[in-house]
Design a protein around this motif. Structure first.
Motif, mmCIF file in Angstrom:
data_model
loop_
_atom_site.group_PDB
_atom_site.id
_atom_site.type_symbol
_atom_site.label_atom_id
_atom_site.label_comp_id
_atom_site.label_asym_id
_atom_site.label_seq_id
_atom_site.Cartn_x
_atom_site.Cartn_y
_atom_site.Cartn_z
ATOM 1 N N PRO A 345 0.806 -1.230 0.000
ATOM 2 C CA PRO A 345 0.000 0.000 0.000
ATOM 3 C C PRO A 345 0.831 1.268 0.000
ATOM 4 C CG PRO A 345 -0.955 -1.614 1.491
ATOM 5 C CD PRO A 345 0.350 -2.204 1.024
ATOM 6 N N GLY A 346 1.976 1.256 0.665
ATOM 7 C CA GLY A 346 2.807 2.456 0.708
ATOM 8 C C GLY A 346 3.480 2.802 -0.601
ATOM 9 N N LEU A 347 3.433 1.881 -1.571
ATOM 10 C CA LEU A 347 4.037 2.122 -2.890
ATOM 11 C C LEU A 347 3.009 2.253 -4.002
ATOM 12 C CD1 LEU A 347 7.147 -0.259 -3.074
ATOM 13 C CD2 LEU A 347 7.150 2.199 -3.426
ATOM 14 N N GLN A 348 1.744 2.054 -3.681
ATOM 15 C CA GLN A 348 0.753 1.939 -4.745
ATOM 16 C C GLN A 348 0.577 3.214 -5.543
ATOM 17 O OE1 GLN A 348 -2.906 0.270 -3.261
ATOM 18 N NE2 GLN A 348 -1.984 -1.737 -2.897
ATOM 19 N N GLY A 349 0.668 4.378 -4.909
ATOM 20 C CA GLY A 349 0.534 5.623 -5.655
ATOM 21 C C GLY A 349 1.577 5.733 -6.747
ATOM 22 N N ARG A 350 2.844 5.419 -6.412
ATOM 23 C CA ARG A 350 3.930 5.504 -7.381
ATOM 24 C C ARG A 350 3.787 4.469 -8.491
ATOM 25 N NH1 ARG A 350 8.266 5.604 -2.577
ATOM 26 N NH2 ARG A 350 6.350 5.062 -1.479
ATOM 27 N N VAL A 351 3.492 3.239 -8.107
ATOM 28 C CA VAL A 351 3.393 2.159 -9.097
ATOM 29 C C VAL A 351 2.192 2.373 -10.018
ATOM 30 C CG1 VAL A 351 3.016 -0.321 -9.385
ATOM 31 C CG2 VAL A 351 4.587 0.502 -7.628
ATOM 32 N N PHE A 352 1.034 2.724 -9.448
ATOM 33 C CA PHE A 352 -0.162 2.914 -10.261
ATOM 34 C C PHE A 352 -0.012 4.104 -11.201
ATOM 35 C CE2 PHE A 352 -3.031 0.821 -6.817
ATOM 36 C CZ PHE A 352 -2.397 -0.392 -7.068
ATOM 37 N N SER A 353 0.724 5.135 -10.779
ATOM 38 C CA SER A 353 0.905 6.302 -11.638
ATOM 39 C C SER A 353 1.795 5.985 -12.831
ATOM 40 C CB SER A 353 1.483 7.468 -10.835
ATOM 41 O OG SER A 353 0.532 7.962 -9.923
ATOM 42 N N VAL A 354 2.802 5.123 -12.631
ATOM 43 C CA VAL A 354 3.620 4.693 -13.766
ATOM 44 C C VAL A 354 2.757 3.955 -14.784
ATOM 45 C CG1 VAL A 354 5.488 3.147 -14.468
ATOM 46 C CG2 VAL A 354 5.773 4.614 -12.467
ATOM 47 N N ARG A 355 1.909 3.051 -14.278
ATOM 48 C CA ARG A 355 1.003 2.336 -15.181
ATOM 49 C C ARG A 355 0.067 3.302 -15.896
ATOM 50 N NH1 ARG A 355 -2.569 -0.862 -11.986
ATOM 51 N NH2 ARG A 355 -3.348 -1.603 -13.989
ATOM 52 N N ARG A 356 -0.444 4.282 -15.178
ATOM 53 C CA ARG A 356 -1.400 5.215 -15.788
ATOM 54 C C ARG A 356 -0.720 6.089 -16.841
ATOM 55 N NH1 ARG A 356 -4.486 10.209 -14.080
ATOM 56 N NH2 ARG A 356 -6.452 9.997 -15.177
ATOM 57 N N MET A 357 0.533 6.491 -16.581
ATOM 58 C CA MET A 357 1.254 7.298 -17.560
ATOM 59 C C MET A 357 1.396 6.530 -18.878
ATOM 60 S SD MET A 357 5.164 8.777 -17.405
ATOM 61 C CE MET A 357 5.817 7.118 -17.462
ATOM 62 N N LEU A 358 1.757 5.250 -18.791
ATOM 63 C CA LEU A 358 1.889 4.446 -19.998
ATOM 64 C C LEU A 358 0.539 4.223 -20.661
ATOM 65 C CD1 LEU A 358 4.507 1.827 -18.739
ATOM 66 C CD2 LEU A 358 4.902 3.876 -20.118
ATOM 67 N N GLY A 359 -0.535 4.082 -19.851
ATOM 68 C CA GLY A 359 -1.863 3.925 -20.411
ATOM 69 C C GLY A 359 -2.331 5.155 -21.155
ATOM 70 N N LEU A 360 -2.052 6.336 -20.584
ATOM 71 C CA LEU A 360 -2.456 7.580 -21.240
ATOM 72 C C LEU A 360 -1.691 7.813 -22.534
ATOM 73 C CD1 LEU A 360 -2.714 9.906 -18.112
ATOM 74 C CD2 LEU A 360 -4.607 9.190 -19.571
#
Length: 458
Positions: A345-360
């Motif tokens: 949970p303490g890393l999810q913001g960073r990891v999910f944002s990397v995924r979202r950047m590639l998705g966008l």
């Protein structure tokens, strides 16, 4: 009078979800209305494209920074900042339009670009913070159902906003629509003020203050050192690209044999499919083996694309679009549940944002690919006298739009082959077993370094 704070996980998630659902509907109204306003006023597709550009570019560029900040901040405050900031951007647009209507300001379209980008900057925090907060508010066995509710809220906004915007625009005008959007942000902020989120557990790391730059790169490092998650991200990235291409290409495909009103009905029916998929996940929660939900519904979405090979018909295309988008919430919710359970949970913001950047990044890439592929490769193959007129043309037909239909079939074949190849990869097939569950407390994996799971070749 002091209202009691909502402290239990169930009510806290529902209040947060309701606020975001209302916000997504209001933002969908504004996005549709401003885009229509820009195109009608200028008559230029370039102006409309610039609106899309200034909306998506800040999200793509700022996603890694947003994820690092979310992991440093309280998730509720991150969502509050996102809602307040985006609401302020909408309020400034409303004031600009109101001043123009009263003759106090000469409005030019470029005046809106900066305010659109401002709202987009704050909205970048929204989804990563929402998904990271969901992990804290919902037991892991219900993550699939919670993610389905999020997909349902987003899909409903995408469906209802375009259907409602035409009537609302005629009665209250563009500035009224934007004012309504501001009110939806106010409702969401009010709900967030009365909820409490559990704190995210700290991530084990080396002592000392970690720099923001390292925080930004740590999301990518976490994914890169876990081959199963890396392959999973590439897998869903191809789906994002193909989905973006389908959304662009369905316009000329339908308009090649029908009018604008028929196109609107087809798109609305496709939106209903997305809502049905969200409802399905919200009720069902997905299969116990979540990777089976990803791979199985990915195959089903590929079969839906073959509807374009049938004789041109609005009901057939609408049915294919319905099934294709119905699969999307199931795929994305199952995928998201895997990531939520495997990333601390303490890393999810960073990891999910990397995924979202590639998705966008799939949106502009799809726009760049669709035009040349359809205009210069596939369409010329299936016109009278084209290279495939007497072969593939006997099956798909010949004429305007048949080349795009062929491209749909090719994209469907790519999905089928890609899914079967991915299923043969032990890293993807066993990702739920190979990686330890990050939500089990003391057994959570460390922030950096390779996965401690068993080595699997493939």
């Amino acid at each position: 009078m002091r209202f009691p704070a909502i402290t239990r996980p169930g009510p806290a998630f529902l209040a947060t979800w309701l606020g975001l659902a209302i916000t997504w509907f209001g933002s969908g109204l504004t996005t549709f209305a401003i885009g229509t306003f820009m195109y009608q006023r200028s008559g230029s597709i370039t102006q409309y494209s610039l609106f899309q550009f200034f909306y998506f570019l800040p999200m793509m560029v700022l996603s890694p920074l947003a994820g690092a900040l979310i992991d440093r901040w309280d998730r509720r405050w991150a969502l509050l900042l996102a809602e307040v900031g985006a609401g302020v951007g909408a309020a400034l647009i409303w004031l600009l339009l109101l001043a123009s209507d009263k003759g106090l300001w000469q409005l030019e379209l470029w005046h809106l670009y900066g305010l659109i980008a401002l709202g987009s900057c704050f909205s970048t925090l929204q989804l990563p913070a929402c998904y990271a907060a969901t992990t804290l508010l919902v037991p892991k066995e219900h993550l699939g159902r919670a993610n389905g509710m999020i997909e349902l809220a987003f899909g409903a906004g995408q469906l209802l906003a375009p259907l409602t915007a035409g009537q609302v625009l005629g009665s209250i005008g563009l500035h009224g629509v934007v004012q309504l959007d501001v009110l939806t942000f106010a409702v969401s902020v009010t709900l967030l003020l009365f909820v409490r989120f559990p704190p995210a557990p700290p991530v084990r790391e080396q002592p000392g203050q970690q720099s923001l730059r390292r925080d930004i790169t740590e999301g990518w490092t976490f994914i890169r050192t876990r081959p199963g998650l890396l392959q999973l991200m590439v897998f869903i990235g191809i789906l994002n690209l193909i989905t973006s291409m389908i959304i662009v290409l369905i316009y000329p495909l339908v308009l090649s044999f029908a009018g604008v009103s028929t196109l609107g009905l087809v798109l609305s029916f496709a939106g209903v499919g997305m809502v049905v998929g969200g409802v399905l996940m919200a009720v069902w929660g997905g299969p116990k083996r979540r990777i089976h939900g990803v791979l199985g519904f990915y195959l089903l979405s590929a079969l839906a694309l073959f509807a374009a090979a049938l004789p041109p018909s609005a009901p057939v295309i609408a049915g294919g679009a319905f099934v294709f988008l119905m699969c999307s919430p199931v795929i994305l919710s199952s995928m998201q549940a895997i990531w939520q359970s495997k990333v601390p949970p303490g890393l999810q913001g960073r990891v999910f944002s990397v995924r979202r950047m590639l998705g966008l990044a799939a949106n502009p890439l799809a726009a760049l690919l669709c035009g040349p592929l359809s205009d210069y490769v596939f369409e010329p193959l299936l016109v009278p006298g084209g290279a495939l007129e007497h072969s593939v043309g006997r099956v798909l037909g010949v004429g305007t739009g048949r080349g795009i239909a062929l491209l749909f079939v090719v994209l469907g074949v790519i999905i089928l082959v890609h899914t079967l190849v991915s299923f043969l990869s032990p890293r993807i097939r066993h990702v739920e077993d190979e990686l330890p569950d990050a939500l089990d407390g003391p057994d959570a994996p460390p922030a950096l370094g390779p996965s401690p799971g068993p080595a699997v070749v493939g």
